[in-house]
Design a protein around this motif. Structure first.
Motif, PDB file in Angstrom:
ATOM      1  N   VAL A  37      89.509  55.028 -22.961  1.00  0.00           N
ATOM      2  CA  VAL A  37      90.403  53.890 -22.636  1.00  0.00           C
ATOM      3  C   VAL A  37      89.989  53.500 -21.209  1.00  0.00           C
ATOM      4  CG1 VAL A  37      92.641  53.153 -22.008  1.00  0.00           C
ATOM      5  CG2 VAL A  37      92.317  54.626 -23.924  1.00  0.00           C
ATOM      6  N   ALA A  38      89.512  54.510 -20.530  1.00  0.00           N
ATOM      7  CA  ALA A  38      89.080  53.853 -19.220  1.00  0.00           C
ATOM      8  C   ALA A  38      87.823  53.630 -19.263  1.00  0.00           C
ATOM      9  CB  ALA A  38      88.981  55.315 -18.289  1.00  0.00           C
ATOM     10  N   ASP A  39      86.843  53.898 -20.223  1.00  0.00           N
ATOM     11  CA  ASP A  39      85.520  53.450 -20.364  1.00  0.00           C
ATOM     12  C   ASP A  39      85.515  52.197 -20.992  1.00  0.00           C
ATOM     13  OD1 ASP A  39      84.349  55.642 -19.245  1.00  0.00           O
ATOM     14  OD2 ASP A  39      84.154  56.680 -21.070  1.00  0.00           O
ATOM     15  N   ALA A  40      86.655  51.637 -21.531  1.00  0.00           N
ATOM     16  CA  ALA A  40      86.694  50.602 -22.449  1.00  0.00           C
ATOM     17  C   ALA A  40      86.287  49.072 -21.376  1.00  0.00           C
ATOM     18  CB  ALA A  40      87.752  49.964 -23.151  1.00  0.00           C
ATOM     19  N   GLN A  41      85.263  48.441 -21.547  1.00  0.00           N
ATOM     20  CA  GLN A  41      84.897  47.287 -20.717  1.00  0.00           C
ATOM     21  C   GLN A  41      85.688  45.893 -21.166  1.00  0.00           C
ATOM     22  OE1 GLN A  41      82.836  47.858 -17.893  1.00  0.00           O
ATOM     23  NE2 GLN A  41      83.209  49.894 -18.483  1.00  0.00           N
ATOM     24  N   ARG A  42      85.672  46.066 -22.579  1.00  0.00           N
ATOM     25  CA  ARG A  42      86.687  44.657 -23.046  1.00  0.00           C
ATOM     26  C   ARG A  42      87.600  44.986 -23.895  1.00  0.00           C
ATOM     27  NH1 ARG A  42      83.032  39.462 -24.827  1.00  0.00           N
ATOM     28  NH2 ARG A  42      82.866  39.523 -22.451  1.00  0.00           N
ATOM     29  N   VAL A  43      88.850  44.799 -23.710  1.00  0.00           N
ATOM     30  CA  VAL A  43      90.040  45.114 -24.517  1.00  0.00           C
ATOM     31  C   VAL A  43      90.940  43.989 -25.314  1.00  0.00           C
ATOM     32  CG1 VAL A  43      92.617  46.338 -24.221  1.00  0.00           C
ATOM     33  CG2 VAL A  43      90.210  47.096 -22.869  1.00  0.00           C
ATOM     34  N   VAL A  44      91.141  44.142 -26.180  1.00  0.00           N
ATOM     35  CA  VAL A  44      92.142  43.161 -27.064  1.00  0.00           C
ATOM     36  C   VAL A  44      93.475  43.697 -27.087  1.00  0.00           C
ATOM     37  CG1 VAL A  44      92.430  41.690 -29.037  1.00  0.00           C
ATOM     38  CG2 VAL A  44      90.346  41.978 -28.189  1.00  0.00           C
ATOM     39  N   VAL A  45      94.370  43.112 -26.672  1.00  0.00           N
ATOM     40  CA  VAL A  45      95.593  43.726 -26.976  1.00  0.00           C
ATOM     41  C   VAL A  45      96.525  42.458 -27.556  1.00  0.00           C
ATOM     42  CG1 VAL A  45      98.120  44.051 -25.562  1.00  0.00           C
ATOM     43  CG2 VAL A  45      95.726  44.706 -24.844  1.00  0.00           C
ATOM     44  N   LEU A  52      90.245  40.804 -20.625  1.00  0.00           N
ATOM     45  CA  LEU A  52      91.182  41.245 -21.586  1.00  0.00           C
ATOM     46  C   LEU A  52      91.352  39.676 -22.631  1.00  0.00           C
ATOM     47  CD1 LEU A  52      94.074  42.459 -22.300  1.00  0.00           C
ATOM     48  CD2 LEU A  52      95.112  41.059 -20.506  1.00  0.00           C
ATOM     49  N   VAL A  53      91.618  40.096 -23.624  1.00  0.00           N
ATOM     50  CA  VAL A  53      91.975  39.001 -24.642  1.00  0.00           C
ATOM     51  C   VAL A  53      93.420  39.417 -25.202  1.00  0.00           C
ATOM     52  CG1 VAL A  53      91.354  37.742 -26.841  1.00  0.00           C
ATOM     53  CG2 VAL A  53      89.731  38.553 -25.435  1.00  0.00           C
ATOM     54  N   LEU A  54      94.223  38.423 -24.807  1.00  0.00           N
ATOM     55  CA  LEU A  54      95.701  38.786 -25.667  1.00  0.00           C
ATOM     56  C   LEU A  54      96.084  37.982 -26.705  1.00  0.00           C
ATOM     57  CD1 LEU A  54      98.562  40.001 -25.339  1.00  0.00           C
ATOM     58  CD2 LEU A  54      98.949  38.161 -23.584  1.00  0.00           C
ATOM     59  N   ALA A  69      83.108  30.260 -27.228  1.00  0.00           N
ATOM     60  CA  ALA A  69      84.133  29.864 -26.527  1.00  0.00           C
ATOM     61  C   ALA A  69      84.962  31.083 -25.537  1.00  0.00           C
ATOM     62  CB  ALA A  69      85.299  29.089 -27.179  1.00  0.00           C
ATOM     63  N   LEU A  70      85.397  32.004 -26.486  1.00  0.00           N
ATOM     64  CA  LEU A  70      85.929  33.138 -26.193  1.00  0.00           C
ATOM     65  C   LEU A  70      85.191  34.205 -24.978  1.00  0.00           C
ATOM     66  CD1 LEU A  70      87.609  34.596 -29.283  1.00  0.00           C
ATOM     67  CD2 LEU A  70      88.660  33.823 -27.356  1.00  0.00           C
ATOM     68  N   ASP A  71      83.818  34.155 -25.373  1.00  0.00           N
ATOM     69  CA  ASP A  71      82.846  34.676 -24.200  1.00  0.00           C
ATOM     70  C   ASP A  71      83.017  33.893 -23.145  1.00  0.00           C
ATOM     71  OD1 ASP A  71      82.216  36.929 -26.004  1.00  0.00           O
ATOM     72  OD2 ASP A  71      80.287  36.130 -26.834  1.00  0.00           O
ATOM     73  N   ARG A  72      83.029  32.737 -23.172  1.00  0.00           N
ATOM     74  CA  ARG A  72      82.601  31.885 -22.179  1.00  0.00           C
ATOM     75  C   ARG A  72      84.051  32.000 -21.069  1.00  0.00           C
ATOM     76  NH1 ARG A  72      79.912  30.923 -17.755  1.00  0.00           N
ATOM     77  NH2 ARG A  72      80.042  28.923 -17.007  1.00  0.00           N
ATOM     78  N   LEU A  73      85.234  32.192 -21.798  1.00  0.00           N
ATOM     79  CA  LEU A  73      86.130  32.384 -20.969  1.00  0.00           C
ATOM     80  C   LEU A  73      86.468  33.472 -20.239  1.00  0.00           C
ATOM     81  CD1 LEU A  73      89.000  31.048 -23.739  1.00  0.00           C
ATOM     82  CD2 LEU A  73      88.502  30.048 -21.488  1.00  0.00           C
ATOM     83  N   GLU A 102      83.693  35.151 -19.387  1.00  0.00           N
ATOM     84  CA  GLU A 102      82.956  35.293 -18.235  1.00  0.00           C
ATOM     85  C   GLU A 102      83.257  34.470 -17.057  1.00  0.00           C
ATOM     86  OE1 GLU A 102      79.661  33.024 -19.807  1.00  0.00           O
ATOM     87  OE2 GLU A 102      78.931  34.889 -21.110  1.00  0.00           O
ATOM     88  N   LEU A 103      84.237  33.382 -17.106  1.00  0.00           N
ATOM     89  CA  LEU A 103      84.819  32.825 -16.170  1.00  0.00           C
ATOM     90  C   LEU A 103      85.964  33.440 -15.517  1.00  0.00           C
ATOM     91  CD1 LEU A 103      84.575  29.115 -18.028  1.00  0.00           C
ATOM     92  CD2 LEU A 103      83.496  30.063 -15.784  1.00  0.00           C
TER      93      LEU A 103
END
Length: 370
Positions: free
Chosen positions: A5-13, A46-48, A121-125, A127-128
């Motif tokens: 969990v600590a190593d996770a760079q990108r998380v979807v909740v 994070l992606v929610l 689109a998701l990747d760019r969001l 990145e921003l």
């Protein structure tokens, strides 16, 4: 502590309707803000995936319960989605983060062009530094509302953004070997294969009755994620902060397979075939063993009323479905094409017929290769 969990760079909740709304169906802003506080340490990568649009629209429209008819569901989603995203924007904004609304339908993850656009689109969001708030486009969706919930959408999004971790939040703190509301039950801490799920039964909605998902859909979503190399955890919204700190809460589904494209996971796990194509032995060997596209010469029969782009099952001579794919032609076009070469079809019907019935990029196997 769960080091992964600590190593996770990108998380979807993913959070369910029952964790965001009042018993009357309106949006519970205090609960939403509490969730956002728990998610803030991950904001930025994070992606929610948030349910709640239809549920949030019930009280403003004077509806006592989730409507059954599609038109009223769409109206409730239209009213509720704006208040849902506004509340997220306010809660994340106070901590200095912006949010972006992303509404998806099944088309956005199965059509190749749409799939690339959604991923970009998701990747760019991200990145921003924006937090994407993803939901199904319930206001205009048809089949999505009838068959689904956001659990499987969250699993697909996890693959779409190459997430390391998927967390499925609801009003249940994990997967039990029996219903804990009906008597003694043991929490399953880890699931490493389908064998760990043997004998379990799971069905129904959450306790609030405002969502369409239940434990069964969460298990399927977790399995879908794990089959494509993404770790998944099922737990309650109350455990959002502890689970993201790596504490031993909820049920972990360990990866069971390599990374695969979201579109293929969708085909394998989240579609119902609109028809079937019967294959001869040569076509079965080509599709299953050589991973080739399906050509008209190898098809012996067509069943169902489907359109180009719909999912269909590819069936062996003994009746076993061996693969599922997105068909390139309407059902009414296919009978005249069966058993013929693409060169012959192109000469008679035109160059648009010199192509596969199902391209290998739009096909997923349903049985192990032999």
């Amino acid at each position: 502590m769960r080091a992964f969990v600590a190593d996770a760079q990108r998380v979807v909740v993913k959070v369910g309707s029952s964790s965001l709304t009042t018993a009357a169906g309106g949006l519970d802003v205090a609960r939403l803000e509490g969730l956002v506080s728990a998610l803030l340490p991950r904001a930025g990568q994070l992606v929610l995936v948030s349910s709640g649009a239809i549920a949030a629209g019930l009280a403003p429209l004077g509806l006592a319960r989730r409507p059954r008819d599609l038109a009223t569901q769409q109206a409730a989603a239209s009213v509720g989605q704006s208040s849902l995203v506004h509340s997220y924007a306010s809660a994340f904004g106070r901590a200095g983060f912006r949010v972006g609304q992303v509404l998806l339908t099944a088309t956005d993850v199965i059509r190749r062009t749409h799939y690339r656009n959604a991923r970009t689109a998701l990747d760019r969001l991200l990145e921003l530094g924006v937090v994407p708030i993803v939901n199904e486009n319930d206001a205009v969706a048809t089949q999505e509302i009838r068959f689904g919930d956001n659990d499987r959408l969250a699993a697909i999004v996890a693959h779409l953004v190459s997430a390391d971790l998927l967390v499925l939040l609801s009003d249940v703190d994990g997967l039990y070997d029996a219903n804990p509301r009906h008597g003694p039950a043991n929490l399953l801490r880890e699931v490493r294969s389908d064998a760990d799920l043997a004998g379990l039964t799971a069905r129904g909605t959450g306790t609030a009755g405002v969502g369409v998902g239940g434990m069964a859909t969460k298990i399927e979503a977790a399995r879908m994620a794990a089959s494509g190399g993404v770790t998944a955890i099922i737990t309650s919204a109350a455990n959002a902060a502890p689970v993201l700190r790596g504490e031993e809460v909820g049920t972990v589904f360990h990866p069971t397979g390599p990374r695969r494209a979201s579109r293929l996971l969708w085909l394998a796990h989240a579609t119902a075939p609109e028809g079937l194509l019967r294959l001869d032995d040569g076509a079965v060997a080509a599709v299953v063993r050589r991973r080739a596209s399906l050509l008209p010469a190898g098809v012996t029969g067509v069943e169902g009323d489907f359109a180009a782009g719909d999912p269909v099952d590819l069936v062996a001579p003994d009746g076993r479905p061996v693969a599922r794919g997105l068909v390139a032609f309407d059902a009414v076009e296919l009978p005249a094409m069966l058993g013929r070469s693409t060169a012959e079809l192109a000469a008679e019907l035109g160059p648009s017929y010199e192509r596969e019935i199902v391209h290998r990029d739009d096909l997923v196997l349903l049985l192990p290769t032999r």
